[in-house]
Design a protein around this motif. Structure first.
Motif, PDB file in Angstrom:
ATOM      1  N   ASP A 175      27.914 -48.273 145.561  1.00  0.00           N
ATOM      2  CA  ASP A 175      26.753 -47.420 145.863  1.00  0.00           C
ATOM      3  C   ASP A 175      26.575 -47.259 147.367  1.00  0.00           C
ATOM      4  O   ASP A 175      26.310 -46.168 147.866  1.00  0.00           O
ATOM      5  N   THR A 176      26.705 -48.384 148.075  1.00  0.00           N
ATOM      6  CA  THR A 176      26.539 -48.354 149.533  1.00  0.00           C
ATOM      7  C   THR A 176      27.626 -47.496 150.177  1.00  0.00           C
ATOM      8  O   THR A 176      27.350 -46.670 151.053  1.00  0.00           O
ATOM      9  N   LEU A 177      28.865 -47.673 149.703  1.00  0.00           N
ATOM     10  CA  LEU A 177      29.969 -46.893 150.272  1.00  0.00           C
ATOM     11  C   LEU A 177      29.754 -45.399 150.051  1.00  0.00           C
ATOM     12  O   LEU A 177      29.972 -44.584 150.944  1.00  0.00           O
ATOM     13  N   LYS A 178      29.262 -45.067 148.859  1.00  0.00           N
ATOM     14  CA  LYS A 178      29.029 -43.651 148.544  1.00  0.00           C
ATOM     15  C   LYS A 178      27.921 -43.096 149.451  1.00  0.00           C
ATOM     16  O   LYS A 178      28.033 -41.981 149.975  1.00  0.00           O
ATOM     17  N   ARG A 179      26.875 -43.908 149.645  1.00  0.00           N
ATOM     18  CA  ARG A 179      25.778 -43.466 150.498  1.00  0.00           C
ATOM     19  C   ARG A 179      26.255 -43.274 151.949  1.00  0.00           C
ATOM     20  O   ARG A 179      25.873 -42.327 152.615  1.00  0.00           O
ATOM     21  N   GLU A 209      29.227 -42.471 152.897  1.00  0.00           N
ATOM     22  CA  GLU A 209      30.016 -41.225 152.914  1.00  0.00           C
ATOM     23  C   GLU A 209      29.086 -40.013 152.882  1.00  0.00           C
ATOM     24  O   GLU A 209      29.196 -39.113 153.715  1.00  0.00           O
ATOM     25  N   ASP A 210      28.168 -40.012 151.910  1.00  0.00           N
ATOM     26  CA  ASP A 210      27.298 -38.850 151.700  1.00  0.00           C
ATOM     27  C   ASP A 210      26.418 -38.570 152.915  1.00  0.00           C
ATOM     28  O   ASP A 210      26.124 -37.419 153.228  1.00  0.00           O
ATOM     29  N   ASP A 211      25.979 -39.655 153.579  1.00  0.00           N
ATOM     30  CA  ASP A 211      25.071 -39.489 154.720  1.00  0.00           C
ATOM     31  C   ASP A 211      25.812 -39.347 156.051  1.00  0.00           C
ATOM     32  O   ASP A 211      25.181 -39.381 157.099  1.00  0.00           O
ATOM     33  N   ASP A 212      27.152 -39.270 155.981  1.00  0.00           N
ATOM     34  CA  ASP A 212      27.938 -39.119 157.209  1.00  0.00           C
ATOM     35  C   ASP A 212      27.684 -40.282 158.174  1.00  0.00           C
ATOM     36  O   ASP A 212      27.490 -40.088 159.368  1.00  0.00           O
ATOM     37  N   ARG A 213      27.672 -41.508 157.604  1.00  0.00           N
ATOM     38  CA  ARG A 213      27.364 -42.675 158.418  1.00  0.00           C
ATOM     39  C   ARG A 213      28.583 -43.555 158.689  1.00  0.00           C
ATOM     40  O   ARG A 213      28.441 -44.671 159.166  1.00  0.00           O
ATOM     41  N   ILE A 214      29.773 -43.052 158.361  1.00  0.00           N
ATOM     42  CA  ILE A 214      30.983 -43.796 158.747  1.00  0.00           C
ATOM     43  C   ILE A 214      31.382 -43.279 160.127  1.00  0.00           C
ATOM     44  O   ILE A 214      31.576 -42.083 160.323  1.00  0.00           O
ATOM     45  N   LEU A 215      31.459 -44.189 161.077  1.00  0.00           N
ATOM     46  CA  LEU A 215      31.715 -43.814 162.471  1.00  0.00           C
ATOM     47  C   LEU A 215      33.201 -43.621 162.737  1.00  0.00           C
ATOM     48  O   LEU A 215      33.617 -42.624 163.298  1.00  0.00           O
ATOM     49  N   LEU A 216      33.964 -44.621 162.346  1.00  0.00           N
ATOM     50  CA  LEU A 216      35.381 -44.690 162.705  1.00  0.00           C
ATOM     51  C   LEU A 216      36.182 -45.287 161.567  1.00  0.00           C
ATOM     52  O   LEU A 216      35.679 -46.135 160.830  1.00  0.00           O
ATOM     53  N   ARG A 217      37.438 -44.816 161.443  1.00  0.00           N
ATOM     54  CA  ARG A 217      38.364 -45.450 160.494  1.00  0.00           C
ATOM     55  C   ARG A 217      39.652 -45.792 161.238  1.00  0.00           C
ATOM     56  O   ARG A 217      40.074 -45.051 162.119  1.00  0.00           O
ATOM     57  N   TYR A 218      40.264 -46.915 160.835  1.00  0.00           N
ATOM     58  CA  TYR A 218      41.579 -47.259 161.368  1.00  0.00           C
ATOM     59  C   TYR A 218      42.569 -46.213 160.878  1.00  0.00           C
ATOM     60  O   TYR A 218      42.484 -45.773 159.721  1.00  0.00           O
ATOM     61  N   GLY A 240      42.380 -54.789 155.940  1.00  0.00           N
ATOM     62  CA  GLY A 240      42.045 -54.601 154.534  1.00  0.00           C
ATOM     63  C   GLY A 240      40.685 -53.978 154.284  1.00  0.00           C
ATOM     64  O   GLY A 240      40.216 -53.930 153.138  1.00  0.00           O
ATOM     65  N   SER A 241      40.031 -53.471 155.339  1.00  0.00           N
ATOM     66  CA  SER A 241      38.700 -52.869 155.185  1.00  0.00           C
ATOM     67  C   SER A 241      38.699 -51.769 154.122  1.00  0.00           C
ATOM     68  O   SER A 241      39.633 -50.972 154.050  1.00  0.00           O
ATOM     69  N   TYR A 242      37.632 -51.732 153.327  1.00  0.00           N
ATOM     70  CA  TYR A 242      37.490 -50.671 152.339  1.00  0.00           C
ATOM     71  C   TYR A 242      37.499 -49.329 153.068  1.00  0.00           C
ATOM     72  O   TYR A 242      36.779 -49.142 154.053  1.00  0.00           O
ATOM     73  N   GLY A 243      38.309 -48.405 152.582  1.00  0.00           N
ATOM     74  CA  GLY A 243      38.351 -47.068 153.172  1.00  0.00           C
ATOM     75  C   GLY A 243      38.745 -47.088 154.638  1.00  0.00           C
ATOM     76  O   GLY A 243      38.447 -46.145 155.369  1.00  0.00           O
ATOM     77  N   SER A 244      39.421 -48.148 155.067  1.00  0.00           N
ATOM     78  CA  SER A 244      39.840 -48.295 156.483  1.00  0.00           C
ATOM     79  C   SER A 244      38.673 -48.204 157.464  1.00  0.00           C
ATOM     80  O   SER A 244      38.832 -47.831 158.627  1.00  0.00           O
TER      81      SER A 244
END
Lengths: 231, 82
Positions: free
Chosen positions: A152-156, A158-167, A182-186
């Protein structure tokens, strides 16, 4: 721009953060010992990397009860900007100021190396000067950097555009081969719901001058400066 | 009163240490071993007279500090002197 750099027993990237703000950006910065109870008058609080309280129990688990963390909760509740880097990110998640948790790296080793990061949003005070999709190179240095959160948190996030950076790889592609821990979704960094608290495992303060081996971290500090002067 | 707290990762959370230990056990010949999970064991004493109130106190400790509710679950054993 007046910056507080928090100092816990065991912080060891506090001077690097201070240097980036004070000497490279040329702005005011002050060390704030963890026993302090007020952060009034500051525009930005940096929670630096290190091994607060020796990482005993869990990284950040004991630091979150330091008096200054109560002040930080008040500061951020009023909309103040806070950036946690590495152990600072771990402390902010433990304190509940950021969602998720940082777990032991999937390879069970401390990793210290340069990583490529893909900017996932420009709508943040730490990435405002970077275009979405831009790839920057910033080093990591951690043992517990595997970002996890429930579905749920991961979806939120994503939906709220709150992921800053990915490896990612040098070309911006994400995948197992470019995911160091091994981070979820990098995921390498996230934002709070109100977008005023940010956390990231990579160390932008270590790449703010050519003599340090890179300048991509400067983009983070310039973004912060920019968002504060725009406010 | 003495208490023993066992903190383990929630079932969905990846446990690289458990996985490595499981691999080692398999390579030592225990082919059928599975579900290895690594946790922490914390022993403590609390100033309570009866097991119920001791458990309630330790539960609060777990919620606040000893376990991270995002990733971990906990079990409390109150050790009553026989």
């Amino acid at each position: 721009m007046k910056t507080a750099v928090l100092v816990f027993p065991g912080s060891n990237c506090d001077h690097d953060c201070y240097h980036a703000v004070r000497h490279v950006l040329g702005r005011e910065a002050k060390f704030v010992w963890h026993q302090e109870t007020s952060l009034d008058g500051f525009d930005l609080v940096i929670v630096p990397g290190g091994f607060s309280y020796g990482d005993y129990l869990r990284p950040g688990a004991i630091a979150k009860f330091s008096p200054v963390m109560g002040a930080l909760a008040k500061f951020t509740a009023k909309g103040g900007l806070a950036l946690g880097i590495c152990n600072g990110f771990q402390i902010l998640t433990e304190a509940g100021l950021l969602p998720g948790a940082l777990m032991l790296n999937s390879g069970m080793k401390f990793i210290c190396k340069d990583t490529y990061l893909r900017v996932e949003t420009s709508d943040s005070f730490v990435t405002g000067r970077m275009e979405k999709g831009k790839v920057i190179s910033v080093p990591i240095a951690h043992m517990e950097g595997c970002y996890i959160a429930d579905d749920d948190t991961l979806k939120r996030l994503e939906d709220d555009d709150r992921i800053l950076l990915r490896y990612c790889g040098p070309d911006g592609q994400t995948g197992d081969e470019s995911n160091p821990n091994g981070s979820y979704g990098s995921i390498a960094g996230v934002l709070s719901e109100k977008r005023n608290v940010a956390g990231m495992m990579p160390h932008p303060e270590r790449v703010v001058e050519a003599s340090l081996g890179g300048v991509d971290g400067l983009l983070v500090f310039e973004s912060i400066l920019n968002s504060l002067s725009a406010a | 009163m003495k208490a023993k707290v066992t903190v383990t990762l929630k079932s969905g959370v990846l446990d690289p240490q458990g996985r490595a230990i499981e691999g080692a056990l398999k390579s030592l010949g225990w082919k059928g071993v599975k579900g290895v999970r690594v946790g922490k064991s914390i022993e403590l004493e609390v100033d309570e007279k009866d097991p119920q109130s001791a458990k309630a106190v330790v539960e609060k400790m777990c919620e606040k500090l000893l376990a991270n509710p995002v990733t971990e679950k906990y079990q409390i054993e109150i050790i009553t002197d026989r």
